[in-house]
Design a protein around this motif. Structure first.
Motif, PDB file in Angstrom:
ATOM      1  N   LYS A  87       0.778  -1.237   0.000  1.00  0.00           N
ATOM      2  CA  LYS A  87       0.000   0.000   0.000  1.00  0.00           C
ATOM      3  C   LYS A  87       0.813   1.293   0.000  1.00  0.00           C
ATOM      4  N   TYR A  88       1.968   1.286   0.674  1.00  0.00           N
ATOM      5  CA  TYR A  88       2.534   2.580   1.057  1.00  0.00           C
ATOM      6  C   TYR A  88       3.108   3.372  -0.108  1.00  0.00           C
ATOM      7  N   GLN A  89       3.792   2.732  -1.020  1.00  0.00           N
ATOM      8  CA  GLN A  89       4.403   3.481  -2.111  1.00  0.00           C
ATOM      9  C   GLN A  89       3.367   4.184  -2.984  1.00  0.00           C
ATOM     10  N   GLU A  90       2.184   3.575  -3.122  1.00  0.00           N
ATOM     11  CA  GLU A  90       1.125   4.239  -3.869  1.00  0.00           C
ATOM     12  C   GLU A  90       0.598   5.455  -3.110  1.00  0.00           C
ATOM     13  N   GLU A  91       0.541   5.360  -1.786  1.00  0.00           N
ATOM     14  CA  GLU A  91       0.174   6.538  -0.989  1.00  0.00           C
ATOM     15  C   GLU A  91       1.168   7.665  -1.224  1.00  0.00           C
ATOM     16  N   VAL A  92       2.438   7.306  -1.160  1.00  0.00           N
ATOM     17  CA  VAL A  92       3.489   8.310  -1.347  1.00  0.00           C
ATOM     18  C   VAL A  92       3.387   8.936  -2.736  1.00  0.00           C
ATOM     19  N   ARG A  93       3.181   8.115  -3.745  1.00  0.00           N
ATOM     20  CA  ARG A  93       3.061   8.621  -5.102  1.00  0.00           C
ATOM     21  C   ARG A  93       1.980   9.713  -5.180  1.00  0.00           C
ATOM     22  N   GLY A  94       0.842   9.445  -4.592  1.00  0.00           N
ATOM     23  CA  GLY A  94      -0.248  10.405  -4.664  1.00  0.00           C
ATOM     24  C   GLY A  94       0.061  11.709  -3.967  1.00  0.00           C
ATOM     25  N   TYR A  95       0.618  11.629  -2.780  1.00  0.00           N
ATOM     26  CA  TYR A  95       0.921  12.848  -2.027  1.00  0.00           C
ATOM     27  C   TYR A  95       2.018  13.678  -2.703  1.00  0.00           C
ATOM     28  N   VAL A  96       3.048  13.018  -3.200  1.00  0.00           N
ATOM     29  CA  VAL A  96       4.153  13.739  -3.831  1.00  0.00           C
ATOM     30  C   VAL A  96       3.689  14.381  -5.140  1.00  0.00           C
ATOM     31  N   GLN A  97       2.896  13.654  -5.918  1.00  0.00           N
ATOM     32  CA  GLN A  97       2.419  14.196  -7.196  1.00  0.00           C
ATOM     33  C   GLN A  97       1.545  15.428  -6.955  1.00  0.00           C
ATOM     34  N   LYS A 175      11.629  17.730 -18.631  1.00  0.00           N
ATOM     35  CA  LYS A 175      12.345  19.000 -18.571  1.00  0.00           C
ATOM     36  C   LYS A 175      12.960  19.243 -17.195  1.00  0.00           C
ATOM     37  N   ARG A 176      12.390  18.592 -16.197  1.00  0.00           N
ATOM     38  CA  ARG A 176      12.833  18.814 -14.821  1.00  0.00           C
ATOM     39  C   ARG A 176      12.528  17.559 -14.018  1.00  0.00           C
ATOM     40  N   PHE A 177      13.377  17.276 -13.018  1.00  0.00           N
ATOM     41  CA  PHE A 177      13.082  16.168 -12.110  1.00  0.00           C
ATOM     42  C   PHE A 177      13.463  16.573 -10.690  1.00  0.00           C
ATOM     43  N   ILE A 178      12.776  15.980  -9.713  1.00  0.00           N
ATOM     44  CA  ILE A 178      13.045  16.245  -8.299  1.00  0.00           C
ATOM     45  C   ILE A 178      13.109  14.908  -7.564  1.00  0.00           C
ATOM     46  N   VAL A 179      14.220  14.672  -6.896  1.00  0.00           N
ATOM     47  CA  VAL A 179      14.365  13.512  -6.017  1.00  0.00           C
ATOM     48  C   VAL A 179      14.046  13.975  -4.594  1.00  0.00           C
ATOM     49  N   SER A 180      13.162  13.266  -3.924  1.00  0.00           N
ATOM     50  CA  SER A 180      12.682  13.712  -2.614  1.00  0.00           C
ATOM     51  C   SER A 180      12.656  12.579  -1.611  1.00  0.00           C
ATOM     52  N   SER A 181      12.520  12.972  -0.350  1.00  0.00           N
ATOM     53  CA  SER A 181      12.185  12.046   0.720  1.00  0.00           C
ATOM     54  C   SER A 181      10.825  12.423   1.288  1.00  0.00           C
ATOM     55  N   PHE A 182      10.022  11.403   1.539  1.00  0.00           N
ATOM     56  CA  PHE A 182       8.712  11.561   2.172  1.00  0.00           C
ATOM     57  C   PHE A 182       8.850  10.892   3.537  1.00  0.00           C
ATOM     58  N   TRP A 183       8.925  11.696   4.608  1.00  0.00           N
ATOM     59  CA  TRP A 183       9.346  11.216   5.934  1.00  0.00           C
ATOM     60  C   TRP A 183       8.193  11.334   6.920  1.00  0.00           C
ATOM     61  N   ARG A 184       7.898  10.229   7.566  1.00  0.00           N
ATOM     62  CA  ARG A 184       6.769  10.179   8.498  1.00  0.00           C
ATOM     63  C   ARG A 184       7.222   9.499   9.801  1.00  0.00           C
ATOM     64  N   THR A 185       6.905  10.098  10.928  1.00  0.00           N
ATOM     65  CA  THR A 185       7.115   9.414  12.197  1.00  0.00           C
ATOM     66  C   THR A 185       5.771   8.872  12.670  1.00  0.00           C
ATOM     67  N   PHE A 186       5.782   7.649  13.212  1.00  0.00           N
ATOM     68  CA  PHE A 186       4.517   7.012  13.573  1.00  0.00           C
ATOM     69  C   PHE A 186       4.438   6.615  15.040  1.00  0.00           C
ATOM     70  N   THR A 187       5.368   7.076  15.865  1.00  0.00           N
ATOM     71  CA  THR A 187       5.256   6.902  17.304  1.00  0.00           C
ATOM     72  C   THR A 187       4.661   8.165  17.911  1.00  0.00           C
ATOM     73  N   PRO A 188       4.082   8.068  19.112  1.00  0.00           N
ATOM     74  CA  PRO A 188       3.367   9.214  19.680  1.00  0.00           C
ATOM     75  C   PRO A 188       4.272  10.422  19.905  1.00  0.00           C
ATOM     76  N   PRO A 189       3.747  11.626  19.701  1.00  0.00           N
ATOM     77  CA  PRO A 189       4.517  12.840  19.962  1.00  0.00           C
ATOM     78  C   PRO A 189       4.531  13.166  21.461  1.00  0.00           C
ATOM     79  N   ALA A 301      10.144  12.789  -9.022  1.00  0.00           N
ATOM     80  CA  ALA A 301       9.030  13.453  -9.714  1.00  0.00           C
ATOM     81  C   ALA A 301       9.554  14.029 -11.030  1.00  0.00           C
ATOM     82  N   PHE A 302       8.803  13.784 -12.099  1.00  0.00           N
ATOM     83  CA  PHE A 302       9.206  14.254 -13.422  1.00  0.00           C
ATOM     84  C   PHE A 302       8.186  15.267 -13.968  1.00  0.00           C
TER      85      PHE A 302
END
Length: 304
Positions: A87-97, A175-189, A301-302
Motif C-alpha cells: 500500500k505505502y508506495q502508492e500513498e506516497v506517489r499520490g501525495y508527492v504528485q 524537462k525537470r526532475f526532483i528527487v525527494s524524501s517523504f518522511w513520516r514518524t509514527f510513534t506518539p509525539p 518526480a518528473f
C-alpha cells in the motif's frame, strides 16, 4: 540570506549537530543490518534549531526546499512489511504528485528508522542453505545522525534518465526532475529524536563532499574500510562541513497522519534545490518525549 520576520517568532531549541571534520579523503558509508558506519569523522556543533510547528504554512518547496503535509495513511502497522509493500508506495506517489504538480512520480525504496537500540537480525539462509545477502530496503536502521543529503549532485541526471526510461520507455522526455524524501514518524509525539532540515536558501551550491554507500553483509574494520574499491560506480550521498550560515528547522510533535516532504535534488537550481538534514536529540520536552520510529520513502518526480 534575507530572513522573513515571521520566522523570528518561532520557538527554538538547542542541539549538537554532527558535521564532517577534516580528515580522510576517502568517505564511505558502510551499511549492514541494524548498523551504519562512516569512514569520515564527525564533530558536534552547537546549533539553534527553530520549530516550524506554529508557522507550518509559511514553508514552500521551491523556496525552503521542504514542507510539512497533511498525509493520512491507511497503514495499520508500519512494521508489517507485506502491508507496507502493498500500500505505502502508492500513498506516497499520490501525495508527492499533488504537492509538486508533477506529471509522473516514481516511488523508490523505503526504510524504517528508530531512536531505540537495535539488535541486528541474524542473516537468514535461502533455499540452498546459503546465507542471504543483506538488502538495504524495507529494513530497520538507526536514526541517521550526521548532516547529509542522500544524493550526490553529479550522479543524479543519469539516475533520473534511467528511471524515466524504465517507467515510460516511449515517453516524451522530461524537462525537470526532483528527487525527494517523504518522511513520516509514527510513534506518539513528542519524539526524542526528530528530524531537522536545513533551509535550502542557506546552503551554497559548492558545499558538500561525496560519501559513497556500500551495502555489505559485514562491516569491514580497520584498514579494510579504506581498501581500493570501485567508488565511482556506487550510489553516493553528500556530506557537509559546518557552516554557521545554515538555518535549521524541525516540526515538533509530528503525528502519523503528517509527513515531511523535502528535496534531495532538484534539477532546477534556480529554486531551493536540496535540503541537508539530520536526526538530533531534542531535550526540550524532557521526560515527556517518546522513542522516535519513522518511515522514509524516496521518489523521483518528473515534469514532461
Amino acid at each position: 540570506m534575507a530572513v522573513d520576520p515571521i520566522e523570528d517568532t518561532a520557538r527554538t531549541t538547542q542541539a549538537n549537530l554532527k558535521y564532517l571534520l577534516p580528515g580522510t579523503d576517502i568517505n564511505r558509508r558502510f551499511v549492514s543490518s541494524g548498523v551504519e558506519v562512516n569512514t569520515g569523522k564527525y564533530g558536534p556543533y552547537p546549533t539553534t534549531i527553530r520549530d516550524g510547528r506554529d508557522i507550518r504554512d509559511h514553508f514552500q518547496l521551491d523556496r525552503h526546499g521542504f514542507r510539512l503535509l497533511d498525509a493520512p495513511t491507511a497503514i495499520v502497522d508500519f512494521h508489517d512489511t507485506p502491508e507496507v509493500e502493498a500500500k505505502y508506495q502508492e500513498e506516497v506517489r499520490g501525495y508527492v504528485q499533488k504537492a509538486y504538480g508533477a506529471d509522473l512520480v516514481i516511488p523508490m525504496n523505503w526504510m524504517l528508522r528508530t531512536s531505540a537500540a537495535i539488535i541486528p537480525k541474524k542473516v537468514e539462509a535461502n533455499g540452498d542453505g546459503e546465507k542471504k545477502p543483506y538488502r538495504h530496503y524495507g529494513g530497520l536502521q538507526p536514526a541517521a545522525g550526521e548532516v547529509h543529503v542522500d544524493t550526490e549532485p553529479s550522479r543524479q541526471l543519469a539516475a533520473a534518465q534511467a528511471a524515466y526510461a524504465k517507467a515510460r520507455p516511449n515517453g516524451p522526455g522530461f524537462k525537470r526532475f526532483i528527487v525527494s524524501s517523504f518522511w513520516r514518524t509514527f510513534t506518539p509525539p513528542p519524539q526524542e529524536c526528530p528530524l531537522a532540515v536545513c533551509d535550502s536558501r542557506s546552503v551554497r551550491d559548492d558545499e558538500g563532499t561525496p560519501n559513497v554507500l556500500w551495502v555489505v553483509d559485514k562491516i569491514p574494520e580497520g584498514d579494510d574500510m579504506f581498501a581500493p574499491m570501485d567508488d565511482d560506480k556506487q550510489i553516493a550521498a553528500a556530506i557537509f562541513r559546518h557552516n554557521p550560515d545554515h538555518r535549521w528547522w524541525y516540526f515538533s510533535r509530528m503525528h502519523r497522519d503528517e509527513a515531511l516532504l523535502f528535496k534531495f535534488h532538484d534539477s532546477d537550481h534556480s529554486v531551493g534545490w536540496r535540503v541537508p538534514h539530520t536526526a538530533f536529540w531534542d531535550d526540550s520536552f524532557g521526560a515527556e518525549a517518546n522513542v522516535r520510529e519513522s518511515i522514509e520513502c524516496r521518489s523521483i518526480a518528473f515534469f514532461e
